[in-house]
Design a protein around this motif. Sequence first.
Motif, short mmCIF file in Angstrom:
data_model
loop_
_atom_site.label_atom_id
_atom_site.label_comp_id
_atom_site.label_asym_id
_atom_site.label_seq_id
_atom_site.Cartn_x
_atom_site.Cartn_y
_atom_site.Cartn_z
N TYR A 114 0.90 -1.06 -0.08
CA TYR A 114 -0.08 -0.45 0.12
C TYR A 114 0.91 1.12 -0.39
O TYR A 114 0.67 2.50 -0.58
CB TYR A 114 -0.51 0.24 1.20
CG TYR A 114 -1.95 -1.50 0.82
CD1 TYR A 114 -2.93 -1.12 0.29
CD2 TYR A 114 -1.89 -1.94 1.53
CE1 TYR A 114 -3.74 -1.84 -0.46
CE2 TYR A 114 -3.33 -2.73 1.78
CZ TYR A 114 -3.94 -3.39 0.89
OH TYR A 114 -4.86 -4.50 0.70
N LEU A 115 1.87 0.79 0.88
CA LEU A 115 2.85 2.59 0.80
C LEU A 115 3.50 2.67 -0.81
O LEU A 115 3.84 3.83 -1.08
CB LEU A 115 3.80 1.68 1.58
CG LEU A 115 3.37 2.14 3.02
CD1 LEU A 115 4.53 1.60 3.77
CD2 LEU A 115 2.95 3.31 3.80
N GLU A 116 3.75 1.09 -1.70
CA GLU A 116 4.57 1.74 -2.89
C GLU A 116 3.41 1.64 -4.00
O GLU A 116 3.66 2.63 -4.83
CB GLU A 116 4.97 0.02 -3.36
CG GLU A 116 6.21 -0.45 -2.61
CD GLU A 116 5.98 -2.39 -2.43
OE1 GLU A 116 5.31 -3.00 -3.25
OE2 GLU A 116 6.90 -3.32 -1.73
N GLN A 117 2.45 1.58 -3.55
CA GLN A 117 1.35 2.65 -5.03
C GLN A 117 1.43 3.46 -4.29
O GLN A 117 1.16 4.69 -5.80
CB GLN A 117 0.06 1.74 -3.60
CG GLN A 117 -0.86 1.04 -4.45
CD GLN A 117 -1.87 0.71 -3.97
OE1 GLN A 117 -2.62 1.36 -3.04
NE2 GLN A 117 -2.79 -0.70 -3.82
N ARG A 118 1.71 4.41 -3.60
CA ARG A 118 2.26 6.24 -3.75
C ARG A 118 3.23 6.33 -4.31
O ARG A 118 2.91 7.29 -5.14
CB ARG A 118 1.63 5.99 -2.06
CG ARG A 118 2.41 8.25 -1.84
CD ARG A 118 0.95 8.42 -1.60
NE ARG A 118 1.58 10.41 -2.40
CZ ARG A 118 1.16 11.17 -1.50
NH1 ARG A 118 0.18 10.00 -0.58
NH2 ARG A 118 0.79 12.20 -1.57
N MET A 119 3.64 5.62 -4.56
CA MET A 119 5.10 5.57 -5.61
C MET A 119 4.63 5.33 -7.02
O MET A 119 5.15 6.40 -8.18
CB MET A 119 6.41 4.96 -4.88
CG MET A 119 6.95 5.79 -3.65
SD MET A 119 8.18 4.17 -3.47
CE MET A 119 7.97 3.65 -1.74
#
Length: 120
Positions: A114-119
Amino acid sequence: MESVYSEKVIIVEGSSDKRKVESVVKEDVEIICTNGTISLTRLDELVDELYNKDVFILVDADESGEKLRKQFKREMPDAVHLYIDRMYREVATAPKYHIATVLLTANIDVYAEYLEQRMN
């Protein structure tokens, strides 16, 4: 000898908020749903139940959420208040990457995807 382990508890408003947070959190965290409002009796019970636990308040960025937040600030001054961006208004409708980022700032372990989705 008693353990110094401190359990984490996240308090949210609705069941859809609870489902959203559960889908993002990786660690074992208790999520309590107030169903939008909370009686003084239930609030007193929670104060007793949650004594010695790490309590996080994550409510909607609207009038009812702010009212609930004020109650918790008064009754649980040691609770940590987490805020979603006002543009999302509700925890349930905020993107998972946003919820994950907010929870991570409170040292709550979240799924990295879910943090990688931001990138992206």
